[in-house]
Design a protein around this motif. Structure first.
Motif, PDB file in Angstrom:
ATOM      1  N   UNK A 137      22.059  51.117 -13.588  1.00 17.76           N
ATOM      2  CA  UNK A 137      22.804  51.247 -12.336  1.00 17.76           C
ATOM      3  C   UNK A 137      22.482  52.563 -11.635  1.00 17.76           C
ATOM      4  N   UNK A 138      22.030  53.568 -12.383  1.00 18.83           N
ATOM      5  CA  UNK A 138      21.578  54.805 -11.741  1.00 18.83           C
ATOM      6  C   UNK A 138      20.391  54.541 -10.833  1.00 18.83           C
ATOM      7  N   UNK A 139      19.603  53.529 -11.150  1.00 18.60           N
ATOM      8  CA  UNK A 139      18.451  53.183 -10.313  1.00 18.60           C
ATOM      9  C   UNK A 139      18.887  52.659  -8.945  1.00 18.60           C
ATOM     10  N   UNK A 140      20.086  52.083  -8.854  1.00 15.07           N
ATOM     11  CA  UNK A 140      20.574  51.677  -7.528  1.00 15.07           C
ATOM     12  C   UNK A 140      20.873  52.909  -6.677  1.00 15.07           C
ATOM     13  N   UNK A 141      21.236  54.005  -7.327  1.00 15.23           N
ATOM     14  CA  UNK A 141      21.473  55.261  -6.601  1.00 15.23           C
ATOM     15  C   UNK A 141      20.167  55.805  -6.040  1.00 15.23           C
ATOM     16  N   UNK A 142      19.123  55.800  -6.867  1.00 13.83           N
ATOM     17  CA  UNK A 142      17.845  56.342  -6.412  1.00 13.83           C
ATOM     18  C   UNK A 142      17.252  55.508  -5.281  1.00 13.83           C
ATOM     19  N   UNK A 143      17.627  54.235  -5.214  1.00 13.92           N
ATOM     20  CA  UNK A 143      17.154  53.350  -4.139  1.00 13.92           C
ATOM     21  C   UNK A 143      18.152  53.247  -2.990  1.00 13.92           C
ATOM     22  N   UNK A 144      19.246  54.023  -3.100  1.00 17.47           N
ATOM     23  CA  UNK A 144      20.269  54.109  -2.055  1.00 17.47           C
ATOM     24  C   UNK A 144      20.878  52.739  -1.725  1.00 17.47           C
ATOM     25  N   UNK A 145      21.108  51.949  -2.779  1.00 20.85           N
ATOM     26  CA  UNK A 145      21.822  50.673  -2.612  1.00 20.85           C
ATOM     27  C   UNK A 145      23.074  50.643  -3.474  1.00 20.85           C
ATOM     28  N   UNK A 146      23.513  51.820  -3.935  1.00 17.37           N
ATOM     29  CA  UNK A 146      24.663  51.869  -4.833  1.00 17.37           C
ATOM     30  C   UNK A 146      25.983  51.604  -4.130  1.00 17.37           C
ATOM     31  N   UNK A 147      25.978  51.587  -2.784  1.00 17.51           N
ATOM     32  CA  UNK A 147      27.195  51.235  -2.055  1.00 17.51           C
ATOM     33  C   UNK A 147      27.350  49.733  -1.914  1.00 17.51           C
ATOM     34  N   UNK A 148      26.320  48.975  -2.274  1.00 11.97           N
ATOM     35  CA  UNK A 148      26.404  47.514  -2.241  1.00 11.97           C
ATOM     36  C   UNK A 148      27.130  47.009  -3.486  1.00 11.97           C
ATOM     37  N   UNK A 149      27.443  45.711  -3.475  1.00 11.17           N
ATOM     38  CA  UNK A 149      28.061  45.086  -4.642  1.00 11.17           C
ATOM     39  C   UNK A 149      27.186  45.295  -5.880  1.00 11.17           C
ATOM     40  N   UNK A 150      27.822  45.431  -7.027  1.00 12.20           N
ATOM     41  CA  UNK A 150      27.029  45.750  -8.226  1.00 12.20           C
ATOM     42  C   UNK A 150      26.123  44.613  -8.662  1.00 12.20           C
ATOM     43  N   UNK A 151      26.293  43.432  -8.097  1.00  9.18           N
ATOM     44  CA  UNK A 151      25.346  42.345  -8.350  1.00  9.18           C
ATOM     45  C   UNK A 151      23.990  42.622  -7.705  1.00  9.18           C
ATOM     46  N   UNK A 152      23.932  43.590  -6.767  1.00 11.86           N
ATOM     47  CA  UNK A 152      22.662  43.974  -6.152  1.00 11.86           C
ATOM     48  C   UNK A 152      21.728  44.643  -7.155  1.00 11.86           C
ATOM     49  N   UNK A 153      22.184  44.905  -8.378  1.00  8.98           N
ATOM     50  CA  UNK A 153      21.296  45.406  -9.424  1.00  8.98           C
ATOM     51  C   UNK A 153      20.170  44.392  -9.669  1.00  8.98           C
ATOM     52  N   UNK A 154      20.376  43.153  -9.280  1.00  7.20           N
ATOM     53  CA  UNK A 154      19.321  42.125  -9.318  1.00  7.20           C
ATOM     54  C   UNK A 154      18.053  42.626  -8.627  1.00  7.20           C
ATOM     55  N   UNK A 155      18.201  43.377  -7.550  1.00  9.56           N
ATOM     56  CA  UNK A 155      17.033  43.870  -6.804  1.00  9.56           C
ATOM     57  C   UNK A 155      16.165  44.794  -7.658  1.00  9.56           C
ATOM     58  N   UNK A 156      16.794  45.526  -8.569  1.00 13.25           N
ATOM     59  CA  UNK A 156      16.059  46.424  -9.443  1.00 13.25           C
ATOM     60  C   UNK A 156      15.111  45.608 -10.330  1.00 13.25           C
ATOM     61  N   UNK A 157      15.634  44.534 -10.889  1.00 16.45           N
ATOM     62  CA  UNK A 157      14.814  43.703 -11.776  1.00 16.45           C
ATOM     63  C   UNK A 157      13.785  42.882 -10.986  1.00 16.45           C
ATOM     64  N   UNK A 158      14.141  42.474  -9.788  1.00 14.60           N
ATOM     65  CA  UNK A 158      13.213  41.689  -8.970  1.00 14.60           C
ATOM     66  C   UNK A 158      11.981  42.506  -8.592  1.00 14.60           C
TER      67      UNK A 158
END
Length: 284
Positions: free
Chosen positions: A261-282
């Motif tokens: 989930x720290x990777x969502x911070x580095x990509x500046x998508x951490x304000x989105x729903x936590x299901x957006x972690x899908x984007x990290x794996x995609x």
């Protein structure tokens, strides 16, 4: 009964709107006043003003820093006459700092209940959250009619900080499930199976869970409007690491999930729903 409500983020707004729909007498306060627009209830200019005349205060804030400011700031809740008032704190706090909040409230004659909630916007909108409570039993009994409007299931644990610790442990499961489901969906797609079909198959097998069911449409449509943000689960897992350190226990899965989930911070998508972690794996 007059209720003051502090904190109109995604979850707080859902809780407040449900209480208003249940004909409870609310006055609200939020750091960004525009979030109170459209609620149709009085808006206080400060936490101190919110406290004046309230029998119960409900807080739903981002973290313990925010709780500290709202309670102890120059115009905070405790700066006014708060004797006898029950403060219901639904924030997911740090397990050590929540102990201070109990003491600070008691020192000003108020009564503090830590009441972290399990669930997100949809159950909050229907008053069907789960509420885990620590604090004095007499205060819990007095606040129960209001707590029962927030949650359909209440667990009274009594000892200060115990409810907060249990919420952090719950969010170990929440974050781990979400990350695992997101990775499985991305893997299924990469293997050549349509995303929606991957999710349906997972829901028919080992992935069958409340979490994947709740996030199915977000994953299918890649629509990640926020119900519960990655920033929040990252914060909660950081608090959980602190808890495990004090318990002298390792945190294997939770530490790895926190860094995902720290990777969502580095990509500046951490304000989105936590299901957006899908984007990290995609992206892999």
């Amino acid at each position: 009964m007059k209720i003051g409500f502090a904190g109109l983020g995604h979850l707080g707004s859902a809780i407040a709107q449900h209480l208003i729909a249940e004909h409870m007498e609310l006055t609200v306060w939020n750091r960004t006043t525009g979030k109170a627009a459209g609620l149709g209830v009085p808006v206080a200019n400060s936490p101190r003003e919110l406290m004046d005349g309230s029998d119960i205060i409900i807080m739903n804030l981002f973290d313990s820093d925010a709780v500290d400011v709202v309670m102890n700031g120059p115009d905070g809740l405790l700066s006014g006459d708060c004797r006898g008032t029950i403060i219901i704190d639904t924030t997911t706090n740090h397990f050590e700092r929540v102990l201070a909040f109990h003491e600070q409230a008691r020192g000003h004659g108020a009564r503090y209940l830590e009441c972290p909630v399990l669930g997100s916007i949809i159950p909050a909108s229907a008053g069907k959250l789960t509420v885990v409570v620590s604090g004095e039993k007499t205060s819990f009994d007095e606040a129960k009619p209001v707590l029962s409007k927030i949650g359909s299931t209440l667990y009274y644990l009594g000892e200060p900080a115990l409810a907060t610790k249990m919420k952090l442990i719950n969010n170990l499961v929440l974050g781990s499930f979400m990350a695992t489901c997101a990775e499985a969906v991305a893997l299924g797609e990469a293997a050549g199976v349509e995303r929606a079909r991957v999710i349906d198959i997972l829901l028919s097998g080992a992935g069958n869970s409340m979490i994947l069911s709740a996030k199915k449409e977000k994953l299918v449509n890649e629509e990640f409007s926020t119900h519960f943000s990655s920033a929040l689960i990252y914060k909660d897992l950081h608090y959980l690491q602190d808890l495990c350190r004090t318990m002298r226990r390792p945190l294997f899965i939770g530490s790895t999930v926190k860094e995902i989930f720290a990777m969502t911070r580095s990509r500046e998508i951490d304000d989105l729903d936590f299901s957006a972690v899908y984007r990290i794996f995609k992206e892999i």
